[in-house]
Write a protein that holds these residues in place. Structure first.
Motif, short mmCIF file in Angstrom:
data_model
loop_
_atom_site.label_atom_id
_atom_site.label_comp_id
_atom_site.label_asym_id
_atom_site.label_seq_id
_atom_site.Cartn_x
_atom_site.Cartn_y
_atom_site.Cartn_z
N THR A 1 -10.78 9.27 7.23
CA THR A 1 -10.62 10.13 6.20
C THR A 1 -11.44 11.59 6.23
N ILE A 2 -11.13 12.47 5.38
CA ILE A 2 -11.54 13.72 5.50
C ILE A 2 -13.10 13.63 5.59
N LYS A 3 -13.65 12.80 4.76
CA LYS A 3 -15.26 12.98 4.91
C LYS A 3 -15.83 12.34 6.15
N ALA A 4 -15.06 11.26 6.74
CA ALA A 4 -15.48 10.83 7.88
C ALA A 4 -15.19 11.61 9.14
N ALA A 5 -14.25 12.51 8.98
CA ALA A 5 -13.99 13.74 10.11
C ALA A 5 -15.01 14.76 9.80
N LEU A 6 -15.34 14.95 8.41
CA LEU A 6 -16.56 16.03 8.53
C LEU A 6 -17.64 15.59 8.90
N ASN A 7 -18.02 14.25 8.83
CA ASN A 7 -19.26 13.58 9.39
C ASN A 7 -19.28 13.55 10.89
N ILE B 1 -21.94 15.75 13.42
CA ILE B 1 -22.48 14.89 14.51
C ILE B 1 -22.29 15.66 15.93
N VAL B 2 -21.20 15.99 16.03
CA VAL B 2 -20.78 16.82 17.19
C VAL B 2 -21.44 18.20 17.46
N PHE B 3 -21.25 18.80 16.22
CA PHE B 3 -21.97 19.96 16.53
C PHE B 3 -23.46 20.14 16.34
N GLY B 4 -23.97 19.11 15.76
CA GLY B 4 -25.43 18.83 15.96
C GLY B 4 -25.92 18.75 17.18
N ALA B 5 -25.23 17.79 17.67
CA ALA B 5 -25.51 17.67 19.23
C ALA B 5 -25.54 18.96 20.02
N ALA B 6 -24.67 19.35 19.85
CA ALA B 6 -24.14 20.74 20.62
C ALA B 6 -25.42 21.58 20.42
N ALA C 1 -24.81 26.20 12.51
CA ALA C 1 -24.29 26.60 11.17
C ALA C 1 -22.89 25.87 10.94
N VAL C 2 -22.14 25.68 11.94
CA VAL C 2 -21.03 24.69 11.88
C VAL C 2 -21.30 23.32 11.35
N ALA C 3 -22.18 22.88 12.01
CA ALA C 3 -22.57 21.49 11.62
C ALA C 3 -22.85 21.49 10.18
N GLY D 1 -18.66 17.88 3.22
CA GLY D 1 -18.41 16.52 3.09
C GLY D 1 -19.04 16.34 1.71
N ALA D 2 -20.40 17.05 1.49
CA ALA D 2 -21.09 16.71 0.18
C ALA D 2 -20.20 16.85 -1.01
N CYS D 3 -19.22 18.05 -0.86
CA CYS D 3 -18.35 18.30 -1.99
C CYS D 3 -17.19 17.59 -2.32
N ILE D 4 -17.16 16.42 -1.39
CA ILE D 4 -16.03 15.74 -1.78
C ILE D 4 -16.59 14.61 -2.49
#
Length: 93
Positions: free
Chosen positions: A4-10, A14-19, A74-76, A83-86
């Protein structure tokens, strides 16, 4: 498997937070060895050494990794906000 869009944003969060975390660890350990120093001091060529590392070179390297970390964070955060806006139950994905 369809995200889902929300899952993709999550996932993006995670990816950008880890980076971001990786970049900040690299920044914290960034050191540029000084050409001719083993300790602290100022040298005839105007360079400064701290613990055998070139101070200015190390600061520049740390700034590079800090910049990358801040951009990833910032991207994360942007993904998290989107995601919170959906609203729950309205994700068309």
């Amino acid at each position: 498997m369809v995200l889902t869009i929300k899952a993709a944003l999550n996932v993006g969060t995670i990816v950008f937070g880890a980076a971001s975390s990786y970049c900040w660890v690299r920044s914290a350990s960034a050191r540029v060895p000084h050409a001719h120093a083993s300790g602290d001091g100022m040298f005839h060529d105007g360079t400064i050494a701290v613990d055998g590392a070139d101070l200015v070179g190390s600061l520049k390297l740390q700034a590079k990794w800090n910049t990358r970390a801040a951009i990833c964070a910032a991207v994360a955060t942007g993904f998290q906000v989107l995601g919170a806006c959906i609203p729950e139950g309205t994700d068309p994905g």
